[in-house]
Enzyme design. Sequence first.
Site, mmCIF file in Angstrom:
data_model
loop_
_atom_site.group_PDB
_atom_site.id
_atom_site.type_symbol
_atom_site.label_atom_id
_atom_site.label_comp_id
_atom_site.label_asym_id
_atom_site.label_seq_id
_atom_site.Cartn_x
_atom_site.Cartn_y
_atom_site.Cartn_z
ATOM 1 N N HIS A 279 71.697 46.685 49.516
ATOM 2 C CA HIS A 279 73.016 47.321 49.563
ATOM 3 C C HIS A 279 73.514 47.355 51.002
ATOM 4 O O HIS A 279 72.758 47.055 51.937
ATOM 5 C CB HIS A 279 72.963 48.753 49.010
ATOM 6 N N HIS B 243 72.363 53.246 44.196
ATOM 7 C CA HIS B 243 73.593 52.748 44.802
ATOM 8 C C HIS B 243 73.495 51.240 45.060
ATOM 9 O O HIS B 243 72.421 50.700 45.294
ATOM 10 C CB HIS B 243 73.988 53.505 46.067
ATOM 11 N N HIS C 33 75.089 49.792 57.942
ATOM 12 C CA HIS C 33 73.812 49.081 57.811
ATOM 13 C C HIS C 33 73.758 48.186 56.586
ATOM 14 O O HIS C 33 74.490 48.383 55.631
ATOM 15 C CB HIS C 33 72.622 50.057 57.805
ATOM 16 N N HIS D 85 65.728 59.924 52.337
ATOM 17 C CA HIS D 85 67.081 60.382 52.050
ATOM 18 C C HIS D 85 67.043 61.420 50.929
ATOM 19 O O HIS D 85 66.290 61.260 49.956
ATOM 20 C CB HIS D 85 67.954 59.219 51.569
ATOM 21 N N TYR E 162 65.633 53.384 59.607
ATOM 22 C CA TYR E 162 66.782 52.679 60.186
ATOM 23 C C TYR E 162 66.373 52.117 61.536
ATOM 24 O O TYR E 162 65.724 52.804 62.339
ATOM 25 C CB TYR E 162 67.951 53.638 60.435
ATOM 26 N N GLU F 152 68.228 48.696 57.423
ATOM 27 C CA GLU F 152 67.366 49.681 56.777
ATOM 28 C C GLU F 152 66.318 48.933 55.964
ATOM 29 O O GLU F 152 66.633 47.917 55.349
ATOM 30 C CB GLU F 152 68.191 50.580 55.844
HETATM 31 FE FE LIG Z 1 71.021 52.545 52.875
#
Ligand SMILES: [Fe+2]
Length: 306
Positions: free
Chosen positions: A153, A198, A213, A245, A254, A264
Amino acid sequence: MAGEGVLRPGFVEIYVLDIEAAITHYVDYLGLDMVGTEADGRVYLKGYDEFDHHSIILHPADHAGVARVGFKVSSEAALKAYEGRILEFGAAVDHIPAGEQPGLGRRISFIIPSGHRIELYAEAAIAEHHPPTKNPGLWHVEPHGMRAMRFDHVLLYGPEIPEVLRFFTTVLDFKLSEQVVAPDGPVAIFLTTSNKAHDIAFVSHPEPAKFHHASFLLEDWSDVGRAADLMTHYDIPLDIGPTRHGITRGKTIYFFDPSGNRNEVFAGDYTFYPDTPVRTWDAEKIGKAIFYYDRALNERFLSVVT
Ligand SMILES: [Fe+2]
């Protein structure tokens, strides 16, 4: 949702300053496979667990940042239908012929309200070194570096987040999985077109078309730790982590490529179903939402974009 319409993020094209340094970073360190270099200088890469021709394009330029993000759709009919809906939304649609990126069919290309260029395409050649399919082993060749399995993503920064949300949910049929909401509206949105937590995310930012990112999936938490070992070994600039997260629940690090683009690597997120309720964080809880163990944002998360 999965199986029809927009299938998944297909590629991200990243501007890089020094192509040789970028290849060392993305191939030797991150562990992507080299697919090829075209005459115009663009370099095509993929993760070892991806079937399509490529998923990352390194584009030599005099600045860092993101050029475009492509999503694969289920069919030519879906591509035509989305074009009509994008025009109806009020965005202009450009047509990019088949083969402009090696292995890809024709693409439609448009600018979303945050200023980012997004593309859709229906056809991608299968990669020469795709995952085994007959009595399949884990891989053709032992993964190397951080063992990135696939491009997963992007997180993009830009204005007009409510309009971006309207575009992705009403035009492209994405679902909102998670959001951070301030009193005057959403400041961060996490959107999915699959069972993943996501497939793309946006954070509110005054400047359009900024890149936060590109993210790559690792197999598990132990590979996240091994990636941290390699970052120290190769002296790769670190942003934060290993941490977790709150949003999406991913275990993450990161770090930065040699051009200053943030990457990431992560493992683990929740499964999203079409009837999963939206998860909402208040803006004052954003520290815990973004970095669940640290429970505070680092300054770089909000200010360093390319
Ligand atoms: Fe991410």
